[in-house]
Design an enzyme around this catalytic site. Sequence first.
Site, mmCIF file in Angstrom:
data_model
loop_
_atom_site.group_PDB
_atom_site.id
_atom_site.type_symbol
_atom_site.label_atom_id
_atom_site.label_comp_id
_atom_site.label_asym_id
_atom_site.label_seq_id
_atom_site.Cartn_x
_atom_site.Cartn_y
_atom_site.Cartn_z
ATOM 1 C CD GLU A 65 30.592 -26.913 -12.543
ATOM 2 O OE1 GLU A 65 31.117 -26.827 -13.668
ATOM 3 O OE2 GLU A 65 29.793 -27.833 -12.244
ATOM 4 C CE LYS A 131 33.414 -28.980 -15.839
ATOM 5 N NZ LYS A 131 32.021 -28.475 -15.775
ATOM 6 C CB CYS A 167 31.217 -30.630 -12.499
ATOM 7 S SG CYS A 167 29.520 -31.252 -12.656
#
Length: 562
Positions: A65, A131, A167
């Site tokens: 990330e 994300k 994540c």
Amino acid sequence: MPKTKATPTGDTTTLNSVDTHLGKITFALIQTNFWVGDIAGNVKKMHALAIDAKNRGADIVVFPELSLVGYPPEDLLLRPTLGERVKDAMAKLAEIDGIVTILGYPHIDQHGTFNSAAILQGGVQKGFYHKQCLPNYGIFDEVRYFKQGRNQVLFDYKGATIGLLVCEDIWHEHPIKALKEQGADLVVVINASPFEIGKQAQRKALLEKQASTHQLPIVYVNTVGAQDDVVFDGGSLIVQADGQIAHEAPRFLNQLMMAQYDVPSKQFSSQAKAPLMLSEESEMYQALVVGLRDYVNRSGFKGVILGLSGGIDSALSLCIAVDALGSDRVYAVMMPYEYTSSISLEDAEAQAARLNVSYTVCPIHDAVAGLRSSLAPLFANSQPDVTEENLQARARGTILMALSNKFGHMVISTGNKSENAVGYATLYGDMVGGFDVLKDVYKTDVYRLANYRNRLEDTPVIPERVITRPPSAELRPDQKDQDSLPDYELLDSILRLYIEEDLGYKAIVAAGFEPSVVEKVLGMVDKAEYKRRQGAIGTKITKKSFGRERRYPLVNGWSIKG
């Protein structure tokens, strides 16, 4: 290549692969350390690692990330030139030929800034994923910087449909469920997941559950290294659709982990040998070493200097410093006064010799006498108290800072979390320094780690007497820490409930602790906030460290008993 254009809104984007031949896909997971802000250096590193992965036979290389800018970049994300720098960097990375590259980067367009994963292949960026679940707790502050993504992204490669997540997405149900519903065969998750005690076990349990629940293999790549007070411990994982772990990377180490995915069977190969499992003491110690190493090296200091008192906190700090930087970059100074015992002098010298560090004895009698002489007219009508004790600590702090200024070594302070919690430390004295090695280590854990470090070698590096004798600041005759504080076992039990678990006075008393002791401890913690705010940063290892995770107002009218 895209069948539909990836946008920050909408449902699903599916990207067609140039190569749809059924067979096997070799993944290369890049678990390594990226420096926050060093975009050019990170690009160079990613380019070299991608080429290495390709030469080893990888089809897809996966970076963590925000690897392009490092994590967490914080307000660097607000710099006006960031967009242009990212655009140039992505163009350079797209030049990598012969391999599909998945990497984390800040995507900046007319809709805002997104925490994203890019898919690069054949000289162009073929897609991106934003994300969706932005963490805004603990050390995380992503809502401040990023817009929320809303689309699922899948791409086809050699007959496999691969979904992307970033994540925090994997910690929630909706993102992976949506990928499954859209036809994903496996999921790639890029991460910058910070370390805390027991975190790897949590990750494994989560991935096993998500994989088995949705019958999806998961490729999970994490970063390593430290940024300021946060450490990333790696431990990248590949989990089969039934929840079994097929591959696990070692903790805290750079690693290029290769794994082969069989498209027809939807199974990953299994690694021949799993990495060594770390005990709780081992992972704590490793985190402290990495945290100090990266902070000192990236701050540009020649080395570190610390006051070696003959006590356990400075003894453990010295071990960590030597393991992080090497003995030739560590300097220890013993600064005795009239209350310093001969045992402390002997033990400090013995440990310095055992670890082969530069060791100097610099008595503080003249410095304290000078301060007392200057203050004598002002203190004429006052009785001696803790003020005179603090003069000793401040004389030592001044000496250490002078040596730092003169020779370029960063001062490391050695106060532990228990002391920081209750304010058992002297501002501008033993709290001076650029980094507090044990800031997030409770006193009871200091003893655990000291014993752990001694077990690693045939000859102990910390004299046994340092561990077994009662702790003392040695600022007055026969002083013991327990003259002012509860026993550390009791103190730490209360502190963990108050700090880590956020329990209040009533709940802690209900857990079986003496009300007067609880009231005293909680009062000390609250009153010491102004001290902690002025202290050096230190590596986070617990669930809730002092710093960005615990932000209380310095001045407030909150009542402990409620």
